[in-house]
Design a protein around this motif. Structure first.
Motif, PDB file in Angstrom:
ATOM      1  N   PRO A 169      46.385  45.795 -35.668  1.00 38.36           N
ATOM      2  CA  PRO A 169      45.506  44.863 -36.383  1.00 38.36           C
ATOM      3  C   PRO A 169      45.869  43.398 -36.181  1.00 38.36           C
ATOM      4  O   PRO A 169      44.983  42.549 -36.100  1.00 38.36           O
TER       5      PRO A 169
ATOM      6  N   TYR B 167      37.349  55.284 -43.054  1.00 39.78           N
ATOM      7  CA  TYR B 167      38.695  54.951 -42.583  1.00 39.78           C
ATOM      8  C   TYR B 167      39.705  55.955 -43.108  1.00 39.78           C
ATOM      9  O   TYR B 167      39.837  56.165 -44.313  1.00 39.78           O
TER      10      TYR B 167
ATOM     11  N   THR C 128      47.721  48.114 -42.019  1.00 38.30           N
ATOM     12  CA  THR C 128      48.001  49.395 -42.662  1.00 38.30           C
ATOM     13  C   THR C 128      47.873  50.504 -41.638  1.00 38.30           C
ATOM     14  O   THR C 128      47.095  50.396 -40.686  1.00 38.30           O
ATOM     15  N   SER C 129      48.638  51.571 -41.850  1.00 36.93           N
ATOM     16  CA  SER C 129      48.541  52.724 -40.961  1.00 36.93           C
ATOM     17  C   SER C 129      47.611  53.793 -41.512  1.00 36.93           C
ATOM     18  O   SER C 129      47.019  54.556 -40.755  1.00 36.93           O
TER      19      SER C 129
ATOM     20  N   SER D 219      44.793  54.394 -38.907  1.00 38.44           N
ATOM     21  CA  SER D 219      44.456  53.205 -38.117  1.00 38.44           C
ATOM     22  C   SER D 219      44.397  53.424 -36.615  1.00 38.44           C
ATOM     23  O   SER D 219      43.863  52.576 -35.897  1.00 38.44           O
TER      24      SER D 219
ATOM     25  N   ASN E 203      40.236  50.850 -37.737  1.00 33.77           N
ATOM     26  CA  ASN E 203      40.857  49.795 -38.538  1.00 33.77           C
ATOM     27  C   ASN E 203      39.838  48.664 -38.672  1.00 33.77           C
ATOM     28  O   ASN E 203      39.219  48.267 -37.667  1.00 33.77           O
TER      29      ASN E 203
ATOM     30  N   TYR F 121      44.944  55.179 -45.166  1.00 36.82           N
ATOM     31  CA  TYR F 121      43.998  54.726 -46.185  1.00 36.82           C
ATOM     32  C   TYR F 121      43.866  55.779 -47.279  1.00 36.82           C
ATOM     33  O   TYR F 121      43.789  56.990 -46.994  1.00 36.82           O
TER      34      TYR F 121
END
Length: 380
Positions: free
Chosen positions: A237, A45, A30-31, A48, A52, A33
């Motif tokens: 990630p 968070y 994911t970029s 990212s 991350n 949150y």
């Protein structure tokens, strides 16, 4: 409770997922949150690049393996090096580097950092007196060390160089890529920061590019964390997850790398078409005693000089079959290369130029007899 290396490699930063119980930490692909309220991100968070969970797992594990306080993961080893330089140094400062440094490191200093105003001096890092003489009082901010060096496998006495650096008010930075934290933990000998290309032994499967810094102090670690976010050269990630997967088998892989390298070094040292074998595990290596003191074993990297000069060295590389002709190192597969025309082409014509008759082996974990047979036919 204190755990052994192999236990830390499998468990540090890698608790089962609290929501699902998944034994392997998830890939948080994911970029951004969701936040519970303005200024109230969940678990800190937000984005990212800044943080991350998958990368955090890797960073915690790296710090544990090196015995450091803070671990930071980057998109490549050179990205990690650049972040360290721009955090610690300013225009007008000075760094001591190995006189046989990795070609990419030399290129970073000579073609990028020097234009930014950072000065550097190559020195023989196996000689503490030479390093001391290269220090510029009041200007040297980092003594930069590889041990073993790439590609000439020089060995630096880390405790002695820590004293040299600290007496000059500088940091000791150690590129530990060739040894890996399984074979050597520089912080235990006085290093302030450890550098890795995690692409190599830590990842171990030639399928991911990455880098890392591990610091002895929390303060330096937090300064670097700020620059990691501000400069943005983080790994994704999935790359972090692949690197974590590789770490789990680092100990058993390194033992096999060393087993095979010891047999090959012994074979090459008796071969009529090899002029010199450079391997810290051989008793005649000038750094053998120091390596035995600060390393668990002597590693999977071997360099040798071919009888017949550069032409024969190139022929050996071209004739190898099981040893793949390729740059990089530290994967499960064995690699062979000609440093002068491949990994170290950027130092041609400089004080760091490598011998033209040099061949470098990254010894993998294949059946040793098969590797020996391939070298026999390649040597001709």
């Amino acid at each position: 409770m204190t755990y052994g290396f192999e236990t830390l490699a499998i468990h540090a930063g890698q608790e089962p997922d609290p929501r699902t119980g998944a034994v392997i930490p998830p890939i948080f692909q994911t970029s951004t949150y969701a936040q519970d309220a303005v200024g109230a991100p969940r678990l800190g968070y937000e984005y990212s690049r800044s943080g991350n969970p998958t990368r955090d797992s890797l960073q915690e594990c790296l710090a544990a393996l090196e015995g450091g306080q803070v671990g930071l993961a980057f998109a490549s080893g050179l990205a990690a090096e650049d972040a360290l330089l721009r955090t610690v140094c300013a225009p007008g400062d000075h760094v001591v580097i190995p006189d046989d440094a990795y070609g990419g490191t030399y290129r970073l200093f000579a073609r990028v950092a020097q234009r930014w105003g950072l000065d550097f001096t190559p020195a023989k890092v196996s000689d503490p007196d030479a390093v001391r003489a290269a220090v510029v009082p009041g200007r040297t901010k980092i003594v930069w060390v590889e041990t073993p060096t790439n590609p000439l496998l020089g060995i630096a006495d880390l405790a002695a160089l820590a004293a040299v650096a600290h007496n000059a008010g500088a940091l000791l930075a150690v590129d530990n890529t060739f040894a890996s934290p399984y074979l050597q933990q520089p912080i235990a000998f006085g290093a302030d920061v450890v550098v890795h290309s995690t692409t190599k032994y830590i990842g171990g499967h030639s399928d991911v590019v990455g880098g890392a810094l591990v610091t002895a102090s929390t303060d330096l670690g937090e300064e670097l964390r700020y620059h990691q976010n501000a400069m943005g050269a983080v790994n994704g990630p999935f790359d972090a997850w692949l690197t974590l997967r590789g770490i789990k088998t680092l100990g058993v892989r390194m033992d096999r790398h060393c087993d095979n390298a010891e047999r090959i070094a012994d074979y090459l040292s008796r071969h009529a078409k090899v002029a010199q074998v450079i391997y810290p595990g051989l008793p005649d290596h000038p750094g053998h005693e120091v390596a035995a003191k600060q390393m668990r074993r002597f590693g999977g990297m071997i360099s040798f000089r071919a009888v017949g000069g550069a032409e024969h060295a190139v022929e050996i590389c071209n004739r190898a079959r099981l040893f793949v002709l390729a740059e990089s190192l530290g994967g499960v597969e064995s690699l062979i290369e000609h440093p002068g025309q491949m990994t170290h082409a950027s130092v041609a014509g400089s004080p760091l130029e490598v011998p033209a008759d040099l061949v470098r082996l990254s010894v993998g974990i294949e059946t040793a007899d098969d590797l020996l047979a391939d070298l026999e036919q390649a040597l001709g």
